[in-house]
Enzyme design. Structure first.
Site, short mmCIF file in Angstrom:
data_model
loop_
_atom_site.label_atom_id
_atom_site.label_comp_id
_atom_site.label_asym_id
_atom_site.label_seq_id
_atom_site.Cartn_x
_atom_site.Cartn_y
_atom_site.Cartn_z
N ASP A 340 21.93 16.38 -3.49
CA ASP A 340 22.44 16.79 -4.17
C ASP A 340 21.04 17.22 -5.54
OD1 ASP A 340 23.42 16.62 -7.73
OD2 ASP A 340 22.55 14.97 -7.79
N GLU A 395 22.00 21.04 -1.86
CA GLU A 395 22.49 21.83 -3.22
C GLU A 395 21.88 22.50 -3.57
OE1 GLU A 395 24.09 20.79 -7.66
OE2 GLU A 395 22.59 19.81 -6.89
#
Length: 683
Positions: A340, A395
């Protein structure tokens, strides 16, 4: 360090793929040199990277050979550390840790008289830190394996998790998929009921559905423990604890084992980009100082996310984070990670207020955070060295060159990055333009605008588009009509007909043209009719929208079944033809007036899309490089997918040796309005 003297073994391969990187060779070598220097220091000082990245075997609590417990912590800013809990009737200063140097503390508790463990399994335990200011503060261990939130309180309790019968995995890791078809999932919302669903519920009810649909990977969100449910797992408080909201560690292991039994790999959404500011139940100010795991001062805070930022140069922080990755693999048998917030990590600006135009100067200057980038390079090098089955996904929205090339080439080492521009494009089109005004070339550009040799995972929508404040594709297309006009017992109206048609077409063209992997957020495959909103004060703590109504897709009287069936057919067709592993598609037609798109991927598979709102075409000529006989293998207009059945699947199409659209051969087909079909060469 002289960058020119840094040996990057595969750097010429990097320049073969992208010659525009050569002017930045010195910076690429410098970054690689920083990574190699850190790797070498670890090997020299810790014996091996293998030893260094197993910090969970040293820190936290462990059973001793004689049945006792040894507990170790890293608290460099503390003047003392104490352990207390159920096992000693909460006497706070009874068990004192000894300072063993380098900010590390240790205490050993002998076994009971009968040789049993002095801290019973399932009992509550707590640490107490004596700060430099001579204050005693209660803390949970950063290495806690299981924490629970008692009812009617906001603060978590650490549980001494040492079950007498630990779960034994029955199935090995599946082989690393050559093509990823990801079902992005959140265990807590996986039931149609208004409650927090469990690992066991997901194991018994959702994994069979994922298998039936044809996905080969699950991306699990919100597993790392987080105090605030509505954060979707992004405000992590306990990095080594699987969320107790959904069940026990053993139940999570059983869930992953069942996925493996079905040949499905499981990726963990790992949050190493930041951490919760929580003090009582997080790792913030663990030793009483503002630093410890994080940068002190402004660099240690992410103002927009209201969270803390790790100090990736700290030796023990590196150990903590790298060991965390191995913990989830060794303990729970995860098969990889979706990292993330990578964009936030690799730029000092965190990518905020910065539009990335693609100019390489934006990636190779002082705004790039070398320390964070080096951490990611080491993490990827370590993971791929020790685990051949591992898959890592970034990401990352900026398009940092070489992020998804091997570390030995000077790259970041990721296997994939998320193609985050694609869902933004679809939402923008649905918000701002009628489909009769869509530009075919612009759509194709967004779907194909990715770096050669760096794999992308394409998606139309993820959890981001499902959250309150945004809308899913189905909601943008059909909105309130989904509540009253999805019955198969009534004639389909224009809004529903258009919505179902475009929903299928958008997903199909994204799957075929957009990347080397595909992702779908749970429920979106059948056009879930409602957004996602977790219980919070603003909605009176309601669970009504924190659920997935799979019952709608299973109801034979509702049109949701058509979208579900189409998604299943699309995934199984990819399994058969393997286009995600093929070279990027060749687009032979993008006709703006006709609203037609035609491409081939792989050779012998021709994709045709007619986005025109009303115009159908008889004998429309399309090109192909593979001659022979073709048949329709997927058709969005088929009746089982809620279509109008305008194509005959028994029809055979024969090519003739006349070039068209830059291809050597061509054939004529019937193209009804607002539909798509895939043609396969069969002889």
């Amino acid at each position: 360090m002289d960058p020119e003297k840094v040996n990057v073994p595969g750097i010429e391969r990097l320049f073969e793929l992208d010659g525009y990187l050569r002017p930045h060779e010195q910076e690429i070598r410098r970054r690689y040199g920083c990574m190699e220097s850190m790797w070498s220091d670890i090997e020299k000082n810790e014996g091996s990277v293998d030893n260094f990245t197993k910090g969970y075997e040293f820190f936290g609590y462990h059973r001793t050979d004689d049945g006792g417990v040894v507990w170790r912590e890293w608290a460099p800013g503390a003047d003392g550390v104490f352990l207390f809990g159920d096992f000693n009737n909460w006497k706070k200063l009874e068990w004192k840790f000894q300072d063993i140097g380098f900010g590390k503390w240790e205490v050993t508790i002998p076994p009971q008289g009968d040789g049993s463990c002095p801290i019973p399994h399932g009992s509550k335990v707590k640490l107490q830190i004596l700060t430099k200011e001579n204050k005693l503060i209660d803390r949970i261990s950063p290495w806690a394996k299981y924490v629970v939130q008692p009812e009617k309180t906001n603060v978590y309790d650490q549980i001494f998790w040492d079950p007498p019968e630990k779960y034994i995995f029955k199935h090995a890791h599946p082989a690393k998929p050559k093509r990823l078809r990801i079902y992005e999932s959140h265990v807590g919302i996986s039931s149609w009921e208004g409650k927090v669903a469990s690992y066991t519920h997901f194991k018994d009810n959702v994994i069979p559905r994922i298998k039936d649909l044809g996905y080969n990977a699950i991306q699990l969100m919100a597993v790392m423990e987080h105090a605030y449910y509505a954060s979707f797992g992004y405000q992590v408080t306990s990095f080594y604890a699987a969320s107790s909201r959904f069940g026990t560690p053993e139940e999570l292991k059983a869930m992953i084992d069942v996925a493996h039994a079905n040949g499905i790999v499981v990726l963990l959404d790992v949050v190493h980009s930041h951490a919760s500011k929580n003090v009582a139940d997080g790792i913030n100010q663990f030793d009483g100082t503002n630093s410890c795991f994080f940068h002190d001062g402004p660099r240690g805070d992410h103002d927009l996310w209201d969270s803390r930022l790790f100090n990736y140069t700290s030796w023990e922080v590196l150990r903590f984070l790298l060991s965390n990755l191995r913990w989830w693999i060794e303990e729970y048998h995860f098969d990889g990670f979706r990292f993330d917030g990578v964009t936030s990590m690799i730029y000092h600006s965190h990518g905020l207020g910065q539009g990335f135009s693609g100019d390489y100067q934006e990636y190779f200057w002082l705004n790039t955070d070398t320390e964070s980038l080096v951490y990611l390079m080491i993490a990827n090098k370590m993971l791929h060295k020790f685990y051949p089955f591992i898959t890592t996904v970034a990401e990352e929205v900026s398009g940092m060159p070489a992020l998804c090339r091997p570390v030995e080439e000077g790259g970041g080492g990721f296997d994939y990055r998320l193609a985050m521009a694609i869902p933004d494009k679809w939402i923008k089109l649905l918000k701002e333009q009628s489909d009769e005004n869509w530009n075919m070339g612009n759509i194709i550009h967004t779907l194909t605008n990715r770096r050669h040799g760096e794999r992308c995972i394409a998606y139309c929508e993820s959890h981001d588009q499902a959250l309150v404040g945004d809308k899913t594709l189905a909601f943008w297309l059909m909105d309130k009509e989904m509540y009253t006009n999805m019955s198969t017992l009534m004639p389909v109206n224009h809004i529903i007909d258009r919505g179902i048609s475009l929903h299928k077409m958008i997903r199909l063209i994204t799957h075929g043209l957009g990347g080397e992997g595909y992702l779908n957020f749970m429920g979106n495959e059948f056009g879930h009719p409602e957004w996602l909103d977790f219980p919070r004060i603003g909605n009176q703590e309601s669970y009504h929208y924190a659920r997935r109504q799979y019952n709608l897709a299973d109801d034979d009287l509702l049109r949701y079944k058509h979208l579900n069936s189409f998604d299943r057919a699309m995934q199984h067709l990819e399994e058969k033809y393997g286009w995600l592993a093929a070279e990027q598609a060749y687009v032979s037609c993008k006709h703006e007036d006709d609203k037609i798109i035609v491409f081939e991927r792989p050779p012998g598979l021709v994709w045709v899309f007619n986005f025109h709102v009303s115009k159908s075409f008889e004998g429309y000529r399309i090109g192909t490089n593979v001659p022979g006989k073709y048949k329709i293998v997927l058709d969005t207009d088929a009746p089982e997918f809620g279509g109008h059945n305008r194509l005959n699947h028994e029809t055979e199409f024969f090519t003739f040796n006349e070039g068209w659209g830059g291809r050597y051969h061509s054939m004529h087909i019937y193209l009804p309005a607002r539909m798509a079909a895939v043609y396969a060469q069969v002889e």
